[in-house]
Design a protein around this motif. Sequence first.
Motif, mmCIF file in Angstrom:
data_model
loop_
_atom_site.group_PDB
_atom_site.id
_atom_site.type_symbol
_atom_site.label_atom_id
_atom_site.label_comp_id
_atom_site.label_asym_id
_atom_site.label_seq_id
_atom_site.Cartn_x
_atom_site.Cartn_y
_atom_site.Cartn_z
ATOM 1 N N TYR A 151 -1.172 -1.657 -17.007
ATOM 2 C CA TYR A 151 -0.091 -2.494 -16.504
ATOM 3 C C TYR A 151 0.901 -2.821 -17.609
ATOM 4 O O TYR A 151 0.537 -2.880 -18.785
ATOM 5 C CB TYR A 151 -0.643 -3.810 -15.941
ATOM 6 N N ASN A 164 1.814 5.468 -9.605
ATOM 7 C CA ASN A 164 2.525 4.332 -10.190
ATOM 8 C C ASN A 164 3.133 3.399 -9.146
ATOM 9 O O ASN A 164 3.490 3.839 -8.040
ATOM 10 C CB ASN A 164 3.673 4.839 -11.055
ATOM 11 N N TRP A 165 3.333 2.170 -9.577
ATOM 12 C CA TRP A 165 4.203 1.225 -8.881
ATOM 13 C C TRP A 165 5.365 0.884 -9.814
ATOM 14 O O TRP A 165 5.152 0.540 -10.989
ATOM 15 C CB TRP A 165 3.459 -0.037 -8.473
ATOM 16 N N PHE A 206 -3.245 3.871 -2.450
ATOM 17 C CA PHE A 206 -3.435 2.935 -3.544
ATOM 18 C C PHE A 206 -2.583 1.702 -3.280
ATOM 19 O O PHE A 206 -1.538 1.777 -2.605
ATOM 20 C CB PHE A 206 -3.162 3.555 -4.920
ATOM 21 N N THR A 207 -3.060 0.566 -3.771
ATOM 22 C CA THR A 207 -2.511 -0.732 -3.377
ATOM 23 C C THR A 207 -2.144 -1.567 -4.591
ATOM 24 O O THR A 207 -2.905 -1.648 -5.556
ATOM 25 C CB THR A 207 -3.531 -1.492 -2.515
ATOM 26 N N LEU A 208 -0.981 -2.186 -4.506
ATOM 27 C CA LEU A 208 -0.506 -3.131 -5.518
ATOM 28 C C LEU A 208 -0.709 -4.546 -5.005
ATOM 29 O O LEU A 208 -0.362 -4.841 -3.857
ATOM 30 C CB LEU A 208 0.977 -2.909 -5.789
ATOM 31 N N THR A 220 -6.764 1.837 -14.719
ATOM 32 C CA THR A 220 -5.518 1.134 -14.459
ATOM 33 C C THR A 220 -4.880 0.641 -15.757
ATOM 34 O O THR A 220 -5.577 0.261 -16.702
ATOM 35 C CB THR A 220 -5.723 -0.068 -13.522
ATOM 36 N N CYS A 267 6.413 3.448 -4.885
ATOM 37 C CA CYS A 267 5.254 4.132 -5.445
ATOM 38 C C CYS A 267 5.697 5.539 -5.818
ATOM 39 O O CYS A 267 6.594 6.126 -5.180
ATOM 40 C CB CYS A 267 4.077 4.137 -4.484
ATOM 41 N N THR A 325 -1.095 -8.947 -11.917
ATOM 42 C CA THR A 325 -1.066 -7.664 -11.205
ATOM 43 C C THR A 325 -2.427 -7.005 -11.139
ATOM 44 O O THR A 325 -3.197 -7.071 -12.105
ATOM 45 C CB THR A 325 -0.078 -6.700 -11.903
ATOM 46 N N ILE A 349 -4.003 -3.142 -9.391
ATOM 47 C CA ILE A 349 -3.831 -1.928 -8.594
ATOM 48 C C ILE A 349 -5.208 -1.372 -8.277
ATOM 49 O O ILE A 349 -6.046 -1.259 -9.178
ATOM 50 C CB ILE A 349 -2.979 -0.874 -9.320
ATOM 51 N N THR A 379 0.838 -1.192 0.000
ATOM 52 C CA THR A 379 0.000 0.000 0.000
ATOM 53 C C THR A 379 0.871 1.239 0.000
ATOM 54 O O THR A 379 1.894 1.285 0.706
ATOM 55 C CB THR A 379 -0.932 0.005 1.213
ATOM 56 N N ARG A 432 -7.491 1.404 -5.288
ATOM 57 C CA ARG A 432 -7.305 2.583 -4.466
ATOM 58 C C ARG A 432 -8.414 2.714 -3.442
ATOM 59 O O ARG A 432 -9.507 2.174 -3.612
ATOM 60 C CB ARG A 432 -7.234 3.837 -5.322
#
Length: 126
Positions: A61, A37-38, A80-82, A59, A97, A69, A71, A21, A73
């Motif tokens: 990717y 971004n991640w 926001f979470t990966l 999103t 992030c 993957t 993502i 997160t 939020r």
Amino acid sequence: QVLLQESGPGLVEPSQTLSLTCTVSGASITTDKTYWNWIRQSPGKGLEWIGVITSAGYTYYIPSLKRRTSISRDTAKNQFTLRLRSLTPEDTAVYYCARSANIPSVSPDRSECDAWGPGTQVTVSP
């Protein structure tokens, strides 16, 4: 001043799911035309863009990781979470992030994002 902070486990077993997160302060993740971004950096390699959630909630990717993957939020928490599934040791990396004004390149330079979290080490090992 915008600040980003990653949080999550440092050690994950193979085949498990990683959940990281990013908590944002000093800016809203719904501010128009911002991209959240991640990005990761494996040992001895350059930066690798993983994916993004836009201010509107869309999103995108990198194709090589898209199957594993997601993502999401939480706008109320400004986070926001990966989630990265089916981990292997090759997923060992420092995960960042970062905020940008456009979708970064797949091998980004740090200048493509104007704000970064400090990064969090994730090791995939039994």
